[in-house]
Design an enzyme around this catalytic site. Sequence first.
Site, PDB file in Angstrom:
ATOM      1  N   VAL A  25      41.140  22.685  71.803  1.00  0.00           N
ATOM      2  CA  VAL A  25      42.396  23.095  71.167  1.00  0.00           C
ATOM      3  C   VAL A  25      42.352  22.849  69.662  1.00  0.00           C
ATOM      4  O   VAL A  25      42.611  23.751  68.853  1.00  0.00           O
ATOM      5  CB  VAL A  25      43.579  22.311  71.794  1.00  0.00           C
ATOM      6  CG1 VAL A  25      44.876  22.618  71.061  1.00  0.00           C
ATOM      7  CG2 VAL A  25      43.710  22.612  73.270  1.00  0.00           C
ATOM      8  N   GLY A  27      39.680  21.797  67.646  1.00  0.00           N
ATOM      9  CA  GLY A  27      38.484  22.290  66.957  1.00  0.00           C
ATOM     10  C   GLY A  27      38.546  23.782  66.696  1.00  0.00           C
ATOM     11  O   GLY A  27      38.237  24.253  65.584  1.00  0.00           O
ATOM     12  N   SER A 142      46.475  15.336  61.820  1.00  0.00           N
ATOM     13  CA  SER A 142      47.730  15.385  62.573  1.00  0.00           C
ATOM     14  C   SER A 142      48.430  16.726  62.424  1.00  0.00           C
ATOM     15  O   SER A 142      48.305  17.385  61.399  1.00  0.00           O
ATOM     16  CB  SER A 142      48.676  14.279  62.105  1.00  0.00           C
ATOM     17  OG  SER A 142      49.908  14.416  62.789  1.00  0.00           O
ATOM     18  N   LYS A 196      45.818   7.086  60.721  1.00  0.00           N
ATOM     19  CA  LYS A 196      46.229   8.065  61.744  1.00  0.00           C
ATOM     20  C   LYS A 196      46.800   7.333  62.971  1.00  0.00           C
ATOM     21  O   LYS A 196      47.794   7.775  63.566  1.00  0.00           O
ATOM     22  CB  LYS A 196      45.036   8.945  62.156  1.00  0.00           C
ATOM     23  CG  LYS A 196      45.325   9.880  63.321  1.00  0.00           C
ATOM     24  CD  LYS A 196      46.270  10.988  62.932  1.00  0.00           C
ATOM     25  CE  LYS A 196      46.933  11.809  63.995  1.00  0.00           C
ATOM     26  NZ  LYS A 196      46.347  12.111  65.238  1.00  0.00           N
ATOM     27  N   HIS A 199      50.227   6.242  62.093  1.00  0.00           N
ATOM     28  CA  HIS A 199      51.059   7.460  62.104  1.00  0.00           C
ATOM     29  C   HIS A 199      51.542   7.718  63.534  1.00  0.00           C
ATOM     30  O   HIS A 199      52.719   7.961  63.789  1.00  0.00           O
ATOM     31  CB  HIS A 199      50.247   8.652  61.587  1.00  0.00           C
ATOM     32  CG  HIS A 199      50.859   9.982  61.906  1.00  0.00           C
ATOM     33  ND1 HIS A 199      50.758  10.560  63.158  1.00  0.00           N
ATOM     34  CD2 HIS A 199      51.604  10.836  61.166  1.00  0.00           C
ATOM     35  CE1 HIS A 199      51.410  11.702  63.171  1.00  0.00           C
ATOM     36  NE2 HIS A 199      51.927  11.899  61.969  1.00  0.00           N
ATOM     37  N   ASN A 200      50.609   7.649  64.485  1.00  0.00           N
ATOM     38  CA  ASN A 200      50.973   7.926  65.870  1.00  0.00           C
ATOM     39  C   ASN A 200      51.902   6.853  66.438  1.00  0.00           C
ATOM     40  O   ASN A 200      52.804   7.165  67.219  1.00  0.00           O
ATOM     41  CB  ASN A 200      49.716   8.053  66.738  1.00  0.00           C
ATOM     42  CG  ASN A 200      48.994   9.369  66.492  1.00  0.00           C
ATOM     43  OD1 ASN A 200      49.160   9.982  65.446  1.00  0.00           O
ATOM     44  ND2 ASN A 200      48.204   9.796  67.438  1.00  0.00           N
ATOM     45  N   GLU A 203      55.175   7.664  65.248  1.00  0.00           N
ATOM     46  CA  GLU A 203      55.601   8.861  65.990  1.00  0.00           C
ATOM     47  C   GLU A 203      56.195   8.459  67.359  1.00  0.00           C
ATOM     48  O   GLU A 203      57.233   8.978  67.764  1.00  0.00           O
ATOM     49  CB  GLU A 203      54.368   9.760  66.168  1.00  0.00           C
ATOM     50  CG  GLU A 203      54.577  11.028  66.948  1.00  0.00           C
ATOM     51  CD  GLU A 203      53.224  11.755  67.166  1.00  0.00           C
ATOM     52  OE1 GLU A 203      52.493  11.984  66.176  1.00  0.00           O
ATOM     53  OE2 GLU A 203      52.916  12.068  68.323  1.00  0.00           O
ATOM     54  N   LYS A 274      48.098   8.662  75.366  1.00  0.00           N
ATOM     55  CA  LYS A 274      46.633   8.708  75.310  1.00  0.00           C
ATOM     56  C   LYS A 274      46.018   7.469  74.674  1.00  0.00           C
ATOM     57  O   LYS A 274      44.827   7.277  74.729  1.00  0.00           O
ATOM     58  CB  LYS A 274      46.193   9.952  74.540  1.00  0.00           C
ATOM     59  CG  LYS A 274      46.156  11.195  75.411  1.00  0.00           C
ATOM     60  CD  LYS A 274      45.409  12.296  74.702  1.00  0.00           C
ATOM     61  CE  LYS A 274      45.333  13.553  75.521  1.00  0.00           C
ATOM     62  NZ  LYS A 274      45.035  14.706  74.679  1.00  0.00           N
ATOM     63  N   ARG A 301      57.415   4.133  77.481  1.00  0.00           N
ATOM     64  CA  ARG A 301      56.601   5.134  78.198  1.00  0.00           C
ATOM     65  C   ARG A 301      56.035   4.520  79.479  1.00  0.00           C
ATOM     66  O   ARG A 301      55.933   5.181  80.507  1.00  0.00           O
ATOM     67  CB  ARG A 301      55.472   5.649  77.314  1.00  0.00           C
ATOM     68  CG  ARG A 301      56.002   6.501  76.196  1.00  0.00           C
ATOM     69  CD  ARG A 301      54.997   7.537  75.756  1.00  0.00           C
ATOM     70  NE  ARG A 301      55.405   8.119  74.489  1.00  0.00           N
ATOM     71  CZ  ARG A 301      54.690   8.972  73.794  1.00  0.00           C
ATOM     72  NH1 ARG A 301      53.514   9.351  74.234  1.00  0.00           N
ATOM     73  NH2 ARG A 301      55.142   9.459  72.652  1.00  0.00           N
TER      74      ARG A 301
HETATM   75  P1  NAP Z   1      40.309  19.441  74.115  1.00  0.00           P
HETATM   76  O1  NAP Z   1      41.050  20.702  73.923  1.00  0.00           O
HETATM   77  O2  NAP Z   1      40.391  18.762  75.439  1.00  0.00           O
HETATM   78  O3  NAP Z   1      38.773  19.742  73.778  1.00  0.00           O
HETATM   79  C1  NAP Z   1      37.801  18.755  73.951  1.00  0.00           C
HETATM   80  C2  NAP Z   1      36.512  19.205  73.294  1.00  0.00           C
HETATM   81  O4  NAP Z   1      35.589  18.119  73.391  1.00  0.00           O
HETATM   82  C3  NAP Z   1      35.857  20.405  73.954  1.00  0.00           C
HETATM   83  O5  NAP Z   1      35.285  21.198  72.970  1.00  0.00           O
HETATM   84  C4  NAP Z   1      34.800  19.751  74.849  1.00  0.00           C
HETATM   85  O6  NAP Z   1      33.703  20.583  75.108  1.00  0.00           O
HETATM   86  C5  NAP Z   1      34.373  18.620  73.938  1.00  0.00           C
HETATM   87  N1  NAP Z   1      33.716  17.544  74.678  1.00  0.00           N
HETATM   88  C6  NAP Z   1      34.237  16.749  75.620  1.00  0.00           C
HETATM   89  N2  NAP Z   1      33.329  15.856  76.017  1.00  0.00           N
HETATM   90  C7  NAP Z   1      32.180  16.100  75.316  1.00  0.00           C
HETATM   91  C8  NAP Z   1      30.908  15.507  75.267  1.00  0.00           C
HETATM   92  N3  NAP Z   1      30.604  14.468  76.034  1.00  0.00           N
HETATM   93  N4  NAP Z   1      29.999  16.022  74.393  1.00  0.00           N
HETATM   94  C9  NAP Z   1      30.318  17.071  73.612  1.00  0.00           C
HETATM   95  N5  NAP Z   1      31.516  17.673  73.614  1.00  0.00           N
HETATM   96  C10 NAP Z   1      32.438  17.184  74.447  1.00  0.00           C
HETATM   97  O7  NAP Z   1      40.698  18.337  73.044  1.00  0.00           O
HETATM   98  P2  NAP Z   1      41.579  18.490  71.696  1.00  0.00           P
HETATM   99  O8  NAP Z   1      43.012  18.442  72.045  1.00  0.00           O
HETATM  100  O9  NAP Z   1      41.052  19.595  70.888  1.00  0.00           O
HETATM  101  O10 NAP Z   1      41.252  17.088  70.997  1.00  0.00           O
HETATM  102  C11 NAP Z   1      40.091  16.867  70.234  1.00  0.00           C
HETATM  103  C12 NAP Z   1      40.284  15.583  69.458  1.00  0.00           C
HETATM  104  O11 NAP Z   1      41.399  15.736  68.571  1.00  0.00           O
HETATM  105  C13 NAP Z   1      40.598  14.367  70.317  1.00  0.00           C
HETATM  106  O12 NAP Z   1      40.042  13.233  69.724  1.00  0.00           O
HETATM  107  C14 NAP Z   1      42.113  14.291  70.247  1.00  0.00           C
HETATM  108  O13 NAP Z   1      42.613  12.998  70.519  1.00  0.00           O
HETATM  109  C15 NAP Z   1      42.355  14.709  68.811  1.00  0.00           C
HETATM  110  N6  NAP Z   1      43.693  15.237  68.493  1.00  0.00           N
HETATM  111  C16 NAP Z   1      44.322  16.084  69.350  1.00  0.00           C
HETATM  112  C17 NAP Z   1      45.572  16.581  69.010  1.00  0.00           C
HETATM  113  C18 NAP Z   1      46.301  17.541  69.910  1.00  0.00           C
HETATM  114  O14 NAP Z   1      47.491  17.799  69.652  1.00  0.00           O
HETATM  115  N7  NAP Z   1      45.654  18.120  70.923  1.00  0.00           N
HETATM  116  C19 NAP Z   1      46.164  16.215  67.792  1.00  0.00           C
HETATM  117  C20 NAP Z   1      45.471  15.386  66.915  1.00  0.00           C
HETATM  118  C21 NAP Z   1      44.231  14.897  67.280  1.00  0.00           C
HETATM  119  P3  NAP Z   1      33.602  21.429  76.476  1.00  0.00           P
HETATM  120  O15 NAP Z   1      34.258  22.740  76.195  1.00  0.00           O
HETATM  121  O16 NAP Z   1      32.155  21.558  76.710  1.00  0.00           O
HETATM  122  O17 NAP Z   1      34.289  20.639  77.542  1.00  0.00           O
END
Ligand code: NAP
Length: 486
Positions: A25, A27, A142, A196, A199-200, A203, A274, A301
């Site tokens: 999501v 990336g 964020s 960060k 921040h959370n 939040e 989380k 929570r």
């Molecule tokens: P996500 O949608 O669940 O995507 C996870 C990504 O990590 C996928 O590309 C997955 O690849 C990869 N992955 C998982 N395990 C792996 C491994 N062992 N080796 C290589 N790649 C691996 O997660 P997301 O929400 O984008 O979150 C990514 C980061 O941003 C996390 O640290 C999260 O806490 C942080 N974050 C998230 C948000 C939010 O609102 N979602 C906000 C701020 C920060 P595959 O496709 O191969 O599974």
Amino acid sequence: MHGKLRKNAGAKMSDAEIGLIGLGVMGANLALNIAEKGFKIAVFNRTTQVTKDFYANAGKLAANVVPCETMEALVGAIRAPRPIIIMTKAGEAVDQTIAALRPLLKGNDIIIDAGNANFRDTMRRFGELDGTGLTFIGMGVSGGEEGARHGPSIMAGGTQASFDRIAKVLHAISAKYKGESCAGYMGPNGAGHFVKTIHNGIEYADMQMISEIYGLMRDGLGMKAAEIAKVFGDWNKGRLNSYLIEISHKVLSVTDKKAKKPIVDIILDKAGQKGTGKWSVIEAQNFGVNASAIEAAVDARIMSSLKAEREKAEKAYKIPKKKLKVTSRAAFLKQLEGALYAGKIAAYAQGFAVMETASKEFNWNLPLGTIAAIWREGCIIRSQFLGEITKAFSKKGGNLLMAPAFAKMMQKDHTSLRAVVAQSALSGAPAPALANALSYFDGYRQSRGTANLIQAQRDFFGAHGFERIGEEGAHHGPWAMNAKHD
Ligand code: NAP
């Protein structure tokens, strides 16, 4: 070249300016944001199909994307020295990715972990890369999906020189507050991920206090979701203007098509987490800083997750629910607004106090004014209120409760917070974050507290000694059971 991914290094030109690993999501959206700002980006995802789909759906932006099937191809596609963003799941996935990248990289390349890492892991990773010639940046991002795509708030930690090397990209993709970039350099090693995390934590407190106020309106005043939505909508036009109040207004306005009821009324009262809220509280305790409102939000929570137990307990106690005793709903709504504002001041005071202490502990020199400034846009806690905090910290550090502008507001609004917490206690409606915010304020502004008795108790049972008012050194009391210390 739709559908075709680079498989190996060297065969093509290395013309991408930056790389990104992890097209989940965050990336995927961050990569599109970077491509949209005119930077050529090489991307790789562990599951190749995800990279293919991402590229196929990138539309016009595909022209700025180099999709890669292997890490070798990714590294080969980027112009040296290479900045590579890791946006995978936090924890082990980051360690595994760094381990796979290391042999492929050369001196001066920069690995940027942009996930929600625990800052202690970030510090360890800095240590592990020390002396390899590679540089590491721990970067908090964020703003969720929307922020990543159109402008997040970015908190970077590492060396100033490595930040400067990627600053152009970060400023281009970040949110803007009145034209000012919401990306900033927080300090060395773990500073970015620490900021960060806090921040959370803030939040969590912000969300919990809004939910408590919602609960008092729903259960205490018997208001319907649409009526509460209107109140939040009105507040959003005033000093409480913020993203969280805005989305609370929006979600309370939505009807579920299936149940034909407000959607909030069919959502289970059970919230997940989380870890970043919990880390904030653990670090606050590690540094000996009171973050009780944030802690109350994390605990709330946990309590929310005990749904089945709560249902049993409600039956077992059979305590009738009481409506709030208010003479005027309009007047009480005004008090709720004041209480929320005062509660926010206390919670932010706690979060900033944790950062100030950590900054001294690690010698980070965290720029508190800049932190408030880069949170004004892009991130989840963005608000008008942060503009006031930015001004307060630009003048002086110290506890926010002592900043003249906030002291003036608190002087007035603590009475609302007090009235609301009292009403919640009397009616039996829990408001733990607001109550802890009030206790924090009351404790902080009380010159003679009650720890004199704690000192005496500790000396009585453990001969820990106590300080006497106006005298140096440790003293002991004439406790009968502890006569040796007479
Ligand atoms: P996500 O949608 O669940 O995507 C996870 C990504 O990590 C996928 O590309 C997955 O690849 C990869 N992955 C998982 N395990 C792996 C491994 N062992 N080796 C290589 N790649 C691996 O997660 P997301 O929400 O984008 O979150 C990514 C980061 O941003 C996390 O640290 C999260 O806490 C942080 N974050 C998230 C948000 C939010 O609102 N979602 C906000 C701020 C920060 P595959 O496709 O191969 O599974």
